[in-house]
Write a protein that holds these residues in place. Structure first.
Motif, PDB file in Angstrom:
ATOM      1  N   ASN A 102       2.383   0.621  -0.046  1.00 50.03           N
ATOM      2  CA  ASN A 102       2.620   2.059  -0.103  1.00 50.03           C
ATOM      3  C   ASN A 102       2.865   2.625   1.294  1.00 50.03           C
ATOM      4  O   ASN A 102       2.680   1.928   2.302  1.00 50.03           O
ATOM      5  N   TRP A 145       1.095   4.710   2.966  1.00 52.74           N
ATOM      6  CA  TRP A 145      -0.111   4.746   3.804  1.00 52.74           C
ATOM      7  C   TRP A 145      -0.353   3.407   4.486  1.00 52.74           C
ATOM      8  O   TRP A 145      -0.906   3.357   5.594  1.00 52.74           O
ATOM      9  N   ILE A 198       1.918   3.372   7.500  1.00 51.97           N
ATOM     10  CA  ILE A 198       1.389   4.298   8.501  1.00 51.97           C
ATOM     11  C   ILE A 198       0.222   3.661   9.244  1.00 51.97           C
ATOM     12  O   ILE A 198       0.145   3.705  10.484  1.00 51.97           O
ATOM     13  N   CYS A 199      -0.691   3.047   8.497  1.00 54.24           N
ATOM     14  CA  CYS A 199      -1.830   2.372   9.120  1.00 54.24           C
ATOM     15  C   CYS A 199      -1.373   1.208   9.986  1.00 54.24           C
ATOM     16  O   CYS A 199      -1.899   0.995  11.086  1.00 54.24           O
TER      17      CYS A 199
END
Length: 277
Positions: free
Chosen positions: A208, A210, A213-214
């Motif tokens: 996903n 996120w 992003i992480c």
């Protein structure tokens, strides 16, 4: 102008070889990174003034038994835990001491759990599929995040950098450059997410937004730490570059320092993501 042209040509050749090997086959990928590991190991041993054939033997054994043919997953997890501890200890040494103690009595610890393990986890990342399938798109994406971070950090730092990040170790690094690198990696992560949703390459569309992003944040933070640690090594050894194999860039260790340091943490994060999923 000439220096920029040399750096650009050298960088394009380097990236082209890396990407070509990644998308050819796992054997080509492993072969190329084993060669890169040998070169990096040679440069690192010179930095820390260590002559050792054992280091090369350990490198070859780790590549075969922990990366190419994983004989025991628990062994990989143990290596991951120890490597994370050693890497974080190196960062603490950089912040707190004038000299990194490994130059005196921790050379082999650093060789095994920093350099060798960095390459092991770098080559394990593209086989994180549950079936052990080789996914070159995943490792390419990690490299793109790192390249985006480095590029934006350089551009923002050079043009807008005013506040030094850690001047006594790396005078040219700035807070603005670091934040610019994080922003660049985040943009790259968003673009990668969109591309994977459209083309669904080799199952990495399961990650996903996120996750990307992480990953961008992890790559930026730990990549910057890895670069600072290598700068400390070079400053302590009294040299400008770790080698001369790449015109305009220095040695192979100069080019891979960030990704080597970050790779165990990237691998650990992806393990957690797959477990939670």
């Amino acid at each position: 102008m000439k220096e920029i042209l040399v750096r650009t040509i050298s960088g394009v050749v380097y990236i082209s070889i890396i990407v070509f090997a990644m998308f050819t086959s796992r054997e080509w990928f492993m072969g190329l990174f084993f060669i890169l590991a040998l070169i990096t190991m040679s440069e690192f041993l010179k930095l820390v003034h260590l002559t050792s054939y054992l280091a090369y033997f350990l490198l070859a054994a780790a590549f075969y038994f922990l990366s190419y043919r994983v004989f025991n997953e628990n062994g990989v997890y143990l290596l991951l835990i120890i490597s994370a501890f050693v890497n974080l200890s190196l960062f603490i040494d950089v912040l707190r001491t004038s000299k990194i103690p490994m130059f005196e009595n921790k050379k082999y610890i650093t060789v095994v759990f920093y350099i060798i393990s960095g390459f092991v986890f770098l080559t394990l990342i593209p086989v994180m599929d549950v079936d052990g399938k080789f996914i070159p798109h995943l490792i390419v994406a990690v490299f793109v995040l790192m390249w985006a971070n480095d590029t934006f950090a350089f551009l923002i730092g050079k043009n807008f950098g005013k506040h030094k990040l850690l001047e006594r170790i790396s005078p040219k690094k700035t807070v603005e450059g670091f934040l610019g690198g994080v922003a660049g990696a985040l943009v790259a992560g968003f673009v990668i997410f969109k591309i994977t949703q459209i083309y669904s390459p080799n199952d990495i569309e399961r990650y996903n937004l996120w996750v990307w992003i992480c990953l961008a944040i992890i790559v930026s933070i730990f990549g910057t730490i890895g670069d600072l640690i290598q700068s400390k090594f070079k400053r302590q050894a009294g040299v400008k570059d770790s080698g001369i194999i790449m015109p305009g860039h220095g040695g192979m260790y100069d080019r891979l320092d960030s990704i080597l340091y970050a790779s165990p943490f990237v691998y650990a994060f992806l393990l957690i993501v797959d477990y939670v999923s």
